[in-house]
Design a protein around this motif. Structure first.
Motif, short mmCIF file in Angstrom:
data_model
loop_
_atom_site.label_atom_id
_atom_site.label_comp_id
_atom_site.label_asym_id
_atom_site.label_seq_id
_atom_site.Cartn_x
_atom_site.Cartn_y
_atom_site.Cartn_z
N ILE A 9 -49.50 85.99 -37.24
CA ILE A 9 -48.06 85.78 -37.40
C ILE A 9 -47.63 86.11 -38.81
CG2 ILE A 9 -46.27 84.00 -37.41
CD1 ILE A 9 -47.73 82.73 -35.08
N SER A 10 -46.48 86.73 -38.90
CA SER A 10 -45.96 87.10 -40.21
C SER A 10 -45.60 85.84 -41.01
CB SER A 10 -44.74 88.00 -40.06
OG SER A 10 -43.71 87.31 -39.42
N PRO A 11 -45.58 85.94 -42.33
CA PRO A 11 -45.33 84.76 -43.18
C PRO A 11 -44.04 84.02 -42.90
CG PRO A 11 -46.07 86.62 -44.49
CD PRO A 11 -45.86 87.13 -43.08
N GLU A 12 -43.02 84.72 -42.39
CA GLU A 12 -41.75 84.03 -42.15
C GLU A 12 -41.86 82.95 -41.09
OE1 GLU A 12 -40.05 87.46 -39.24
OE2 GLU A 12 -41.03 87.77 -41.14
N TYR A 13 -42.91 83.00 -40.26
CA TYR A 13 -43.08 82.00 -39.21
C TYR A 13 -44.11 80.94 -39.57
CZ TYR A 13 -40.23 84.77 -36.13
OH TYR A 13 -39.18 85.44 -35.56
N LYS A 14 -44.67 81.00 -40.74
CA LYS A 14 -45.70 80.03 -41.11
C LYS A 14 -45.09 78.71 -41.56
CE LYS A 14 -49.36 83.10 -41.36
NZ LYS A 14 -50.71 83.19 -41.44
N ALA A 15 -43.83 78.69 -41.91
CA ALA A 15 -43.15 77.45 -42.26
C ALA A 15 -41.78 77.47 -41.60
CB ALA A 15 -43.00 77.34 -43.77
N TRP A 16 -41.42 76.38 -40.99
CA TRP A 16 -40.12 76.31 -40.34
C TRP A 16 -39.01 76.26 -41.38
CZ3 TRP A 16 -42.30 71.91 -36.97
CH2 TRP A 16 -42.96 72.44 -35.87
N ASP A 17 -37.95 76.95 -41.07
CA ASP A 17 -36.76 76.95 -41.94
C ASP A 17 -35.60 76.42 -41.11
OD1 ASP A 17 -34.57 77.43 -43.50
OD2 ASP A 17 -35.01 79.53 -43.87
N PHE A 18 -35.25 75.15 -41.33
CA PHE A 18 -34.21 74.52 -40.54
C PHE A 18 -32.81 74.96 -40.93
CE2 PHE A 18 -37.22 70.77 -39.61
CZ PHE A 18 -37.85 71.51 -38.63
N SER A 19 -32.69 75.81 -41.96
CA SER A 19 -31.38 76.34 -42.30
C SER A 19 -31.03 77.54 -41.43
CB SER A 19 -31.32 76.72 -43.78
OG SER A 19 -32.15 77.84 -44.03
N LYS A 20 -32.01 78.09 -40.73
CA LYS A 20 -31.75 79.22 -39.83
C LYS A 20 -31.03 78.72 -38.60
CE LYS A 20 -35.74 82.05 -41.07
NZ LYS A 20 -36.97 82.65 -40.56
N ARG A 21 -30.24 79.57 -38.02
CA ARG A 21 -29.51 79.23 -36.80
C ARG A 21 -29.99 80.15 -35.68
NH1 ARG A 21 -28.68 75.14 -39.54
NH2 ARG A 21 -26.62 74.54 -40.27
N ARG A 22 -31.30 80.12 -35.44
CA ARG A 22 -31.88 81.00 -34.43
C ARG A 22 -31.45 80.59 -33.02
NH1 ARG A 22 -38.01 81.08 -34.98
NH2 ARG A 22 -37.76 82.70 -33.43
N SER A 23 -31.41 81.57 -32.14
CA SER A 23 -31.00 81.37 -30.76
C SER A 23 -32.19 80.99 -29.88
CB SER A 23 -30.38 82.67 -30.25
OG SER A 23 -30.31 82.67 -28.85
N PHE A 24 -31.92 80.24 -28.83
CA PHE A 24 -32.96 79.94 -27.85
C PHE A 24 -33.42 81.21 -27.14
CE2 PHE A 24 -31.34 75.70 -28.52
CZ PHE A 24 -32.49 74.93 -28.44
N ASN A 25 -32.62 82.26 -27.18
CA ASN A 25 -33.02 83.54 -26.61
C ASN A 25 -34.18 84.18 -27.37
OD1 ASN A 25 -30.99 83.28 -24.70
ND2 ASN A 25 -29.52 84.43 -25.91
N GLU A 26 -34.44 83.68 -28.57
CA GLU A 26 -35.53 84.21 -29.39
C GLU A 26 -36.88 83.59 -29.06
OE1 GLU A 26 -34.66 84.58 -33.65
OE2 GLU A 26 -32.57 84.12 -33.13
N LEU A 27 -36.92 82.62 -28.16
CA LEU A 27 -38.20 82.03 -27.77
C LEU A 27 -39.07 83.06 -27.07
CD1 LEU A 27 -37.06 78.59 -26.34
CD2 LEU A 27 -38.58 78.93 -28.27
N ARG A 28 -40.28 83.20 -27.57
CA ARG A 28 -41.22 84.13 -26.94
C ARG A 28 -42.11 83.37 -25.96
NH1 ARG A 28 -43.34 86.33 -32.57
NH2 ARG A 28 -42.84 84.18 -33.05
N PRO A 29 -42.65 84.06 -24.95
CA PRO A 29 -43.49 83.38 -23.97
C PRO A 29 -44.82 82.91 -24.59
CG PRO A 29 -43.39 85.74 -23.51
CD PRO A 29 -42.47 85.48 -24.66
N GLY A 30 -45.34 81.84 -24.03
CA GLY A 30 -46.63 81.33 -24.45
C GLY A 30 -46.50 80.04 -25.24
N ILE A 31 -47.48 79.17 -25.10
CA ILE A 31 -47.43 77.85 -25.72
C ILE A 31 -47.42 77.93 -27.25
CG2 ILE A 31 -49.94 77.49 -25.64
CD1 ILE A 31 -47.23 74.78 -25.19
N ALA A 32 -48.18 78.82 -27.83
CA ALA A 32 -48.21 78.91 -29.29
C ALA A 32 -46.85 79.32 -29.83
CB ALA A 32 -49.27 79.91 -29.74
N TYR A 33 -46.21 80.28 -29.18
CA TYR A 33 -44.88 80.69 -29.62
C TYR A 33 -43.84 79.62 -29.33
CZ TYR A 33 -46.75 85.27 -30.63
OH TYR A 33 -47.47 86.30 -31.15
N ALA A 34 -44.03 78.88 -28.24
CA ALA A 34 -43.11 77.78 -27.95
C ALA A 34 -43.15 76.77 -29.08
CB ALA A 34 -43.47 77.12 -26.62
N MET A 35 -44.32 76.52 -29.62
CA MET A 35 -44.44 75.58 -30.73
C MET A 35 -43.84 76.17 -32.01
SD MET A 35 -48.17 73.92 -29.76
CE MET A 35 -48.87 74.43 -31.26
#
Length: 115
Positions: A9-35
């Motif tokens: 995974i790229s570094p941008e996903y190694k720490a959550w950024d709660f200031s982002k306003r990401r869409s639920f449409n961005e959820l990728r399949p699979g349990i690891a990505y769900a987390m």
């Protein structure tokens, strides 16, 4: 499997950024990505609730919603059912004016919460 996915995974996903306003449409399949994706998307929605409604109101709503939540819908509709639970609790406990704020948070993230 999780270790393999997180290692690539790229570094941008190694720490959550709660200031982002990401869409639920961005959820990728699979349990690891769900987390990974889900943690950031849900976390930022709940963080925005805290900013708008305050810590005490939001924390109480989320705790009570999780405690009472029983999903009887298919897994793809569980998130929307949980948000409906939050709205119902808020209407019964505090201020119906919060409804527009709460639903707006999830609408901006493209989570359809109407039945």
């Amino acid at each position: 499997m999780f270790a393999e996915i997180t290692a690539s995974i790229s570094p941008e996903y190694k720490a959550w950024d709660f200031s982002k306003r990401r869409s639920f449409n961005e959820l990728r399949p699979g349990i690891a990505y769900a987390m990974l994706d889900g943690g950031e998307i849900w976390g930022s929605a709940f963080w925005e609730m805290r900013e708008l409604l305050g810590k005490a109101v939001t924390d109480k709503l989320l705790f009570d919603a999780w405690f009472r939540f029983r999903s009887n819908v298919d897994k793809d509709a569980t998130g929307a059912a949980f948000v409906r639970q939050i709205v119902e609790l808020d209407r019964s406990k505090s201020n119906p004016a919060h409804t527009a704020q709460i639903t707006g948070i999830f609408a901006r993230r493209q989570l359809k919460i109407t039945e």
